[in-house]
Design a protein around this motif. Sequence first.
Motif, PDB file in Angstrom:
ATOM      1  N   TYR A 182       0.871  -1.173   0.000  1.00 31.04           N
ATOM      2  CA  TYR A 182       0.000   0.000   0.000  1.00 31.04           C
ATOM      3  C   TYR A 182       0.906   1.220   0.000  1.00 31.04           C
ATOM      4  N   VAL A 206      -2.545   0.061  -4.520  1.00 37.55           N
ATOM      5  CA  VAL A 206      -2.636  -1.276  -3.936  1.00 37.55           C
ATOM      6  C   VAL A 206      -1.949  -2.214  -4.928  1.00 37.55           C
ATOM      7  N   ALA A 221      -7.298   0.639   5.323  1.00 34.14           N
ATOM      8  CA  ALA A 221      -6.048   1.401   5.346  1.00 34.14           C
ATOM      9  C   ALA A 221      -6.327   2.772   5.937  1.00 34.14           C
ATOM     10  N   THR A 277     -10.037  -1.346   1.673  1.00 34.77           N
ATOM     11  CA  THR A 277      -9.057  -1.831   0.705  1.00 34.77           C
ATOM     12  C   THR A 277      -9.661  -2.729  -0.366  1.00 34.77           C
TER      13      THR A 277
END
Length: 400
Positions: free
Chosen positions: A309, A328, A356, A376
Amino acid sequence: MTTRAALARTAVLTALTAALLAACGSPAPTAAPTPVPTVTPTPSAATATTATATATTAATATATATGGASSPTLLVTDFGADTVTFVDPARPGRAADLGSVRVGTAPYGLALAPDGTAWVATAEGVAVVDTRARTRVALVPHTTRTGPVTTGEYRGGGMGIALSPDGARAYVGVNVPGGNGTLEVLDTATRTVVQVVPVGRRPFDVDVSADGRRVYVTDHDSFDVVTVDTDTWAARRTEVAPYGTEGGLGSWLKPHYTAVRPSDGALLLPFEGERLAVVDPSTGRVTVEPMTANTHQHGVTAAPDGTLYIVGTGPIDPATDAGPSLTVRAPDGSERLVPLDGPHETVTLSPDARTAYVSGGFTREGGWDGLTVVDTATGRTTRLPVGHLPLAVAVLPDRP
């Protein structure tokens, strides 16, 4: 941004003044710190009740964004103040701010022990915070001479920080304005500095190998990662400069943060949404993989499965570069991008990696007081107005 454009941009930016290079360039004067209260009260019950009554839909959306699971409590460092702030990301709007504790001037990095003790790198030293009692219990002064205590992007003092796997040591990168920094090693039991190792310029990030035998210090202004052996304290410098070092202190194309790949311990450093530098910490060999975000990148973290990330802060050249985003990146190198509203600095994952938390503080002008919470799986985002230019984020352990 194309490779050719990026290289050309380095030469152009070298000629700019320090004021235009606030993001990654030469040091600029900083202002004196603004005093803040020792403890910022937790929002009153009446305020929380009103917020809940008027924002039920928003709260439901936030719960959905966190995958429906119970929400953890977060801790963020307030680079724009001298506090850390406790955050409940399940609460809507300003109700998410649970109050703050004074730790020291311009706190930067944050490392959290399993028992909930937080070790916070500040301009004055390393603060030790009991997150259950919500109080600072110690401040360990830096032994490295860093000059007057100041605030701002180029202030001296602690930056990146990490704990050894057994929690016996804390490792903090200490910035020395105008020169090379150090890695200070703290004994967490005695709360004293027991070792000092010279490193490079502006140690943005500190990471530790899974076995605790190596510490990695990412030095922004010297284009390198310094690997420190925790048995002998020997240090080895590895240049990490996939665009070269042309432009020196005035270059934007420098390393910021590093992730350690869980599968093999390789060091992963993103550059400009174009190149991912992969460093073998045993040999120092650097290879480069392509990326797709096309934006200036800072924070990076790795999930247990190896998914990366990566925070994109925004364009260097708005005419050719893309805006802020969260990349991502799957272990196979495929990427998807989550657009973000405004610049951000670092990213931390929930324990299940379904959420996140991206800090809005940013190390240069343009940061904002808040976090972006990202689902995410879906890319859904929720902005929370919390803290004062928050930089580092940690997820507090569940209470027993």
